[in-house]
Design a protein around this motif. Structure first.
Motif, PDB file in Angstrom:
ATOM      1  N   SER A  43       0.818  -1.219   0.000  1.00  0.00           N
ATOM      2  CA  SER A  43       0.000   0.000   0.000  1.00  0.00           C
ATOM      3  C   SER A  43       0.852   1.270   0.000  1.00  0.00           C
ATOM      4  O   SER A  43       0.591   2.211  -0.762  1.00  0.00           O
ATOM      5  CB  SER A  43      -0.943   0.004   1.205  1.00  0.00           C
ATOM      6  OG  SER A  43      -1.855  -1.062   1.130  1.00  0.00           O
ATOM      7  N   ASP A  44       1.868   1.308   0.857  1.00  0.00           N
ATOM      8  CA  ASP A  44       2.719   2.495   0.923  1.00  0.00           C
ATOM      9  C   ASP A  44       3.451   2.725  -0.392  1.00  0.00           C
ATOM     10  O   ASP A  44       3.575   3.863  -0.857  1.00  0.00           O
ATOM     11  CB  ASP A  44       3.726   2.371   2.070  1.00  0.00           C
ATOM     12  CG  ASP A  44       3.065   2.487   3.435  1.00  0.00           C
ATOM     13  OD1 ASP A  44       1.892   2.897   3.490  1.00  0.00           O
ATOM     14  OD2 ASP A  44       3.726   2.160   4.443  1.00  0.00           O
ATOM     15  N   ASN A  51       0.647   8.660  -7.641  1.00  0.00           N
ATOM     16  CA  ASN A  51       0.167  10.035  -7.584  1.00  0.00           C
ATOM     17  C   ASN A  51       0.979  11.034  -8.395  1.00  0.00           C
ATOM     18  O   ASN A  51       0.786  12.245  -8.251  1.00  0.00           O
ATOM     19  CB  ASN A  51       0.130  10.499  -6.117  1.00  0.00           C
ATOM     20  CG  ASN A  51      -0.912   9.763  -5.313  1.00  0.00           C
ATOM     21  OD1 ASN A  51      -2.103  10.008  -5.453  1.00  0.00           O
ATOM     22  ND2 ASN A  51      -0.469   8.837  -4.463  1.00  0.00           N
ATOM     23  N   GLY A  52       1.846  10.553  -9.266  1.00  0.00           N
ATOM     24  CA  GLY A  52       2.711  11.481  -9.993  1.00  0.00           C
ATOM     25  C   GLY A  52       2.285  11.761 -11.411  1.00  0.00           C
ATOM     26  O   GLY A  52       2.955  12.520 -12.127  1.00  0.00           O
ATOM     27  N   TRP A  53       1.160  11.168 -11.854  1.00  0.00           N
ATOM     28  CA  TRP A  53       0.705  11.374 -13.231  1.00  0.00           C
ATOM     29  C   TRP A  53      -0.423  12.396 -13.262  1.00  0.00           C
ATOM     30  O   TRP A  53      -0.573  13.198 -12.343  1.00  0.00           O
ATOM     31  CB  TRP A  53       0.282  10.027 -13.844  1.00  0.00           C
ATOM     32  CG  TRP A  53       0.070  10.097 -15.334  1.00  0.00           C
ATOM     33  CD1 TRP A  53       0.943  10.547 -16.275  1.00  0.00           C
ATOM     34  CD2 TRP A  53      -1.129   9.721 -16.032  1.00  0.00           C
ATOM     35  NE1 TRP A  53       0.364  10.471 -17.530  1.00  0.00           N
ATOM     36  CE2 TRP A  53      -0.901   9.982 -17.402  1.00  0.00           C
ATOM     37  CE3 TRP A  53      -2.363   9.208 -15.627  1.00  0.00           C
ATOM     38  CZ2 TRP A  53      -1.867   9.719 -18.382  1.00  0.00           C
ATOM     39  CZ3 TRP A  53      -3.320   8.941 -16.595  1.00  0.00           C
ATOM     40  CH2 TRP A  53      -3.069   9.200 -17.964  1.00  0.00           C
ATOM     41  N   MET A  57      -3.340   6.835 -10.432  1.00  0.00           N
ATOM     42  CA  MET A  57      -3.356   5.614 -11.223  1.00  0.00           C
ATOM     43  C   MET A  57      -3.948   4.457 -10.436  1.00  0.00           C
ATOM     44  O   MET A  57      -3.802   4.372  -9.215  1.00  0.00           O
ATOM     45  CB  MET A  57      -1.932   5.275 -11.684  1.00  0.00           C
ATOM     46  CG  MET A  57      -1.353   6.289 -12.666  1.00  0.00           C
ATOM     47  SD  MET A  57       0.435   6.098 -12.895  1.00  0.00           S
ATOM     48  CE  MET A  57       0.510   4.447 -13.614  1.00  0.00           C
ATOM     49  N   ARG A  58      -4.597   3.547 -11.140  1.00  0.00           N
ATOM     50  CA  ARG A  58      -5.120   2.331 -10.538  1.00  0.00           C
ATOM     51  C   ARG A  58      -3.972   1.373 -10.226  1.00  0.00           C
ATOM     52  O   ARG A  58      -2.902   1.455 -10.853  1.00  0.00           O
ATOM     53  CB  ARG A  58      -6.117   1.656 -11.473  1.00  0.00           C
ATOM     54  CG  ARG A  58      -7.385   2.464 -11.721  1.00  0.00           C
ATOM     55  CD  ARG A  58      -8.279   1.745 -12.729  1.00  0.00           C
ATOM     56  NE  ARG A  58      -9.570   2.408 -12.868  1.00  0.00           N
ATOM     57  CZ  ARG A  58      -9.832   3.401 -13.705  1.00  0.00           C
ATOM     58  NH1 ARG A  58      -8.856   3.862 -14.492  1.00  0.00           N
ATOM     59  NH2 ARG A  58     -11.035   3.936 -13.764  1.00  0.00           N
ATOM     60  N   PRO A  59      -4.163   0.460  -9.297  1.00  0.00           N
ATOM     61  CA  PRO A  59      -3.101  -0.517  -9.004  1.00  0.00           C
ATOM     62  C   PRO A  59      -2.638  -1.284 -10.248  1.00  0.00           C
ATOM     63  O   PRO A  59      -1.433  -1.496 -10.433  1.00  0.00           O
ATOM     64  CB  PRO A  59      -3.762  -1.447  -7.982  1.00  0.00           C
ATOM     65  CG  PRO A  59      -4.756  -0.582  -7.278  1.00  0.00           C
ATOM     66  CD  PRO A  59      -5.300   0.338  -8.335  1.00  0.00           C
ATOM     67  N   ALA A  60      -3.577  -1.693 -11.102  1.00  0.00           N
ATOM     68  CA  ALA A  60      -3.202  -2.432 -12.317  1.00  0.00           C
ATOM     69  C   ALA A  60      -2.375  -1.572 -13.254  1.00  0.00           C
ATOM     70  O   ALA A  60      -1.492  -2.083 -13.958  1.00  0.00           O
ATOM     71  CB  ALA A  60      -4.451  -2.946 -13.024  1.00  0.00           C
TER      72      ALA A  60
END
Length: 267
Positions: A43-44, A51-53, A57-60
């Protein structure tokens, strides 16, 4: 013959079997590259990467980017070009001949895209013939697609260098905005993803169960208002960069749809 590096999740045996049969039929050697599974990202770590786009972004999507990054490192480590494939890429029956013709040419190349996804691209007005019916055009601005591309060690180094100072993004967005690449497009395209078959009037040769988990389907939210504003600013900045890129190549390029030769994909 160049070999294919197939990005494949451990639990996607059906997709791997499809690629093994397809590449054997085309007489293209292949090697499997184990894809990063989103469930293996802590998770971390996910929060650090997601969060940089231009949106969270989704996990996949994070896992997909990391998988392509592993492929880039593999290209660099082996010091030879590879045809990088996602495991749902459908190849033209003429792909082997296209690859052979490509490597007989003495041109500097970092990256060659074989794919189209029914969106226009900025390509050079001039074209070099590869084989009957297929050309090679310089690729100045793409919009989407990372399912089938040839990456040379020089291109792998540029992408890895970029990844050191740029945040993860959708894999295709990262490729499309890496303007430092000496990039080219096979025209008409020699590959599509299976989800694009309907757009080109093709019957999918196989039907896959989605590898996206329920968690991956959830749209992630920005962590706070500040994050939301940052995402919007990044989207605006990306649009400005793309606009500037397009203006800079107006004299030598034109915006066009990349077609396929339908009969070259039919069974």
């Amino acid at each position: 013959m160049i070999s294919a590096l197939v990005i494949n999740l451990d639990h996607s045996a059906e997709r791997l079997e499809f690629q093994c049969k397809q590449l054997a039929h085309l007489q293209i050697p292949m090697q499997r590259l184990a894809a990063v599974n989103s469930s293996d990202i802590l998770s971390d770590r996910y929060e650090q990467l997601a969060n940089g786009w231009e949106r969270k972004m989704r996990p996949a999507e994070v896992a997909c980017f990391l998988s392509h990054k592993v492929a880039w490192q593999y290209v660099l480590d082996t010091a030879k070009p590879w045809l990088i494939l996602e495991d749902d890429a459908l190849l033209s029956h003429n792909t082997s001949d296209v690859l052979a013709a490509l490597f007989s040419r003495a041109i500097e190349v970092d990256y060659v895209n074989l794919e189209t996804r029914h969106r226009r691209k900025w390509l050079s007005k001039e074209a070099d013939t590869l084989i009957a019916g297929y050309e090679l055009r310089q690729l100045y601005q793409d919009r989407t697609g990372a399912a089938a591309y040839i990456l040379f060690p020089s291109g792998a180094q540029k992408l890895l260098n970029r990844a050191q100072h740029s945040a993860p993004a959708l894999a295709d967005a990262f490729l499309c905005r890496s303007y430092e690449l000496n990039a080219w497009q096979v025209y008409p395209a020699a590959a599509i993803q299976l989800d694009q078959c309907i757009n080109y009037g093709l019957r999918p040769p196989v039907s896959f169960v989605s590898t996206i988990t329920p968690q991956d389907n959830l749209k992630p939210r920005a962590n706070n208002v500040y994050s939301s504003v940052r995402f919007k600013c990044r989207r605006l900045a990306a649009q400005i960069r793309m606009g500037w890129r397009q203006l800079s190549v107006l004299g030598c390029a034109q915006r066009m749809m990349v077609p396929i030769i339908k009969s070259d994909f039919e069974e």
